[in-house]
Design a protein around this motif. Structure first.
Motif, mmCIF file in Angstrom:
data_model
loop_
_atom_site.group_PDB
_atom_site.id
_atom_site.type_symbol
_atom_site.label_atom_id
_atom_site.label_comp_id
_atom_site.label_asym_id
_atom_site.label_seq_id
_atom_site.Cartn_x
_atom_site.Cartn_y
_atom_site.Cartn_z
ATOM 1 N N HIS A 97 -22.098 -3.608 -2.309
ATOM 2 C CA HIS A 97 -23.231 -2.821 -2.799
ATOM 3 C C HIS A 97 -24.300 -2.547 -1.739
ATOM 4 O O HIS A 97 -25.038 -1.566 -1.857
ATOM 5 N N LEU A 98 -24.388 -3.410 -0.732
ATOM 6 C CA LEU A 98 -25.491 -3.281 0.225
ATOM 7 C C LEU A 98 -25.050 -3.111 1.675
ATOM 8 O O LEU A 98 -25.854 -2.706 2.515
ATOM 9 N N GLY A 99 -23.807 -3.416 1.967
ATOM 10 C CA GLY A 99 -23.348 -3.402 3.356
ATOM 11 C C GLY A 99 -23.143 -2.010 3.913
ATOM 12 O O GLY A 99 -22.888 -1.050 3.183
ATOM 13 N N THR A 100 -23.256 -1.929 5.224
ATOM 14 C CA THR A 100 -22.927 -0.683 5.902
ATOM 15 C C THR A 100 -21.411 -0.536 5.967
ATOM 16 O O THR A 100 -20.666 -1.496 5.719
ATOM 17 N N ILE A 232 -31.349 -9.973 -3.626
ATOM 18 C CA ILE A 232 -30.959 -11.213 -4.297
ATOM 19 C C ILE A 232 -31.191 -11.100 -5.800
ATOM 20 O O ILE A 232 -30.340 -11.477 -6.608
ATOM 21 N N MET A 233 -32.336 -10.562 -6.188
ATOM 22 C CA MET A 233 -32.650 -10.422 -7.604
ATOM 23 C C MET A 233 -31.708 -9.420 -8.285
ATOM 24 O O MET A 233 -31.314 -9.605 -9.444
ATOM 25 N N THR A 234 -31.327 -8.367 -7.570
ATOM 26 C CA THR A 234 -30.427 -7.361 -8.136
ATOM 27 C C THR A 234 -29.045 -7.933 -8.410
ATOM 28 O O THR A 234 -28.416 -7.620 -9.431
ATOM 29 N N LEU A 235 -28.579 -8.805 -7.507
ATOM 30 C CA LEU A 235 -27.227 -9.355 -7.636
ATOM 31 C C LEU A 235 -27.191 -10.692 -8.376
ATOM 32 O O LEU A 235 -26.112 -11.218 -8.654
ATOM 33 N N MET A 236 -28.372 -11.218 -8.727
ATOM 34 C CA MET A 236 -28.440 -12.513 -9.392
ATOM 35 C C MET A 236 -27.751 -12.553 -10.754
ATOM 36 O O MET A 236 -27.137 -13.574 -11.118
ATOM 37 N N PRO A 237 -27.801 -11.484 -11.582
ATOM 38 C CA PRO A 237 -27.132 -11.574 -12.888
ATOM 39 C C PRO A 237 -25.658 -11.952 -12.797
ATOM 40 O O PRO A 237 -25.173 -12.767 -13.598
ATOM 41 N N GLN A 238 -24.924 -11.407 -11.818
ATOM 42 C CA GLN A 238 -23.509 -11.743 -11.711
ATOM 43 C C GLN A 238 -23.328 -13.195 -11.305
ATOM 44 O O GLN A 238 -22.414 -13.870 -11.791
ATOM 45 N N GLU A 239 -24.189 -13.694 -10.422
ATOM 46 C CA GLU A 239 -24.108 -15.097 -10.029
ATOM 47 C C GLU A 239 -24.327 -16.005 -11.232
ATOM 48 O O GLU A 239 -23.580 -16.972 -11.450
ATOM 49 N N ARG A 240 -25.330 -15.706 -12.029
ATOM 50 C CA ARG A 240 -25.632 -16.557 -13.178
ATOM 51 C C ARG A 240 -24.567 -16.433 -14.262
ATOM 52 O O ARG A 240 -24.265 -17.414 -14.954
ATOM 53 N N LEU A 241 -23.983 -15.263 -14.401
ATOM 54 C CA LEU A 241 -22.876 -15.103 -15.335
ATOM 55 C C LEU A 241 -21.682 -15.936 -14.879
ATOM 56 O O LEU A 241 -21.014 -16.580 -15.702
ATOM 57 N N SER A 242 -21.404 -15.945 -13.599
ATOM 58 C CA SER A 242 -20.307 -16.750 -13.059
ATOM 59 C C SER A 242 -20.512 -18.227 -13.374
ATOM 60 O O SER A 242 -19.573 -18.939 -13.749
#
Length: 376
Positions: A97-100, A232-242
């Motif tokens: 989502h964020l990488g070049t 970090i905040m944008t991708l945090m939901p998937q981490e917490r779901l995991s």
């Protein structure tokens, strides 16, 4: 058990994942070694178990998160705390989502085939959930950044081939001064500290990392300068779901093992299972499992549809990990003295579960997130 949103393709995939873990996991040896060996990472990659959501253009299968969830469920149910979900469910998405384009092509294929092990370094000796308080700095020097600081409690730190490092590029800008930079493990000035001696999760190595004026090119930044906290905040939901998935699968395994144990164990002329107290305890856990699986499927399907909010994911992690801890403690109690012995899986699962209420946002932080959302 029928699962909401699961297709025949999911069932076939789950069967292959389960067979792989049954044949490849060597939990006792890895617990002693305090890490999961590279050979397992490579085997998992070859079996197609790593980073399911990575697009085909970068070596992945291009699936949705429901396949990640299956791997995480089966790995946890098998009793492993290997950091595969960290790589697949969390770190891969930073690149997707964020990488070049250059970053994606450099790192994603190796993450998929298991030849590259990744880590993400946020926590410091004096900064945990409050990332605005980190002290690691990244100072611009021409076309480079020079990183100085220390990180701790870093999963896969001993074997990581590269690390995404949270650092302050503007110490006076608070959250807007946090950036993310990729540090390859062979960079001068980077070193690994102790393999930390944790209460549980012994086969998932956790380490100290040190950055002594580590020079990285400016194009090693991921997501843009000053946008690390937002990423970090944008991708945090998937981490917490995991992590919620891990909690639910662990609770299911504990329940299944406890039913078997109490049926076999005799006390006062009958099986422990036949005591009313045992059945009441197991009935409570069975009810939590029924509610939990329904909620988890709702959350996974909502996430796949791009609708799961940060608050909903926080609530999922809070409920599933707190319920996990309560259930596992009660299951251990039903094992009696055997539950305190390392030879029984419940003992390992119980100590492995304790950190679930801490990492990825403590239960107290999650309650703050949820509570603040109620203000309207």
């Amino acid at each position: 058990m029928d699962r909401l949103g699961q297709t025949d393709t999911h069932t076939i995939f789950r069967d292959s994942v389960r067979r792989f873990f049954a044949s490849e996991l060597d939990l006792d040896a890895w617990e002693q070694e305090r890490l999961t060996p590279r050979s397992f990472w490579k085997a998992a990659g070859e079996a197609g178990l790593l980073c399911p959501t990575v697009p085909e253009a970068y070596g992945g299968p291009g699936l949705d998160f429901s396949y990640n969830a299956i791997v995480t469920e089966e790995l946890t149910y098998a009793g492993s705390t290997s950091s595969l979900p960290l790589q697949s469910d969390i770190i891969a998405d930073y690149f997707v989502h964020l990488g070049t384009e250059e970053q994606k092509r450099k790192y994603l294929p190796g993450m998929v085939d298991g030849s590259l092990i990744s880590a993400i370094a946020m926590t410091e000796p004096v900064a945990g959930s409050d990332l605005q308080s980190i002290r690691t700095k990244a100072v611009r020097d021409g076309n480079d950044y020079i990183i100085s600081g220390a990180k701790t409690y870093i999963s896969s730190g001993q074997l990581a081939d590269f690390i995404i490092v949270a650092a302050k590029t503007d110490p006076d800008a608070g959250a807007k001064g946090v950036s993310l930079l990729i540090v390859d493990a062979d960079c001068a000035g980077f070193s690994r500290g102790r393999k930390l001696d944790k209460i549980g999760q012994h086969s998932a190595d956790t380490s100290e990392l040190f950055f002594d004026e580590v020079r990285v090119p400016a194009d090693a930044m991921i997501g843009g300068e000053g946008r690390g906290f937002a990423a970090i905040m944008t991708l945090m939901p998937q981490e917490r779901l995991s992590q919620a998935i891990m909690g639910q699968a662990s609770m299911q395994r504990a329940m299944d093992d406890t039913i078997t144990f109490t049926k076999d164990r005799q006390a006062f002329g009958q099986s422990v299972f036949d005591f009313q107290n045992t059945q009441f305890v197991l009935a409570d856990i069975a009810t939590s499992l029924q509610v939990g699986w329904s909620h988890l499927d709702w959350a996974i399907n909502r996430h796949v549809a791009g609708k799961l909010t940060a608050v909903e994911a926080s609530a999922a992690k809070l409920w599933h990990t707190e319920t996990q801890w309560t259930a596992l403690d009660r299951c251990l109690q039903l094992h009696g003295g055997a539950g305190y012995m390392e030879e029984y899986p419940i003992a390992r699962m119980w100590r492995d579960a304790r950190v679930q209420r801490i990492y990825g946002g403590t239960s107290e932080i999650l309650k703050l997130v949820i509570g603040r959302s109620l203000k309207g």
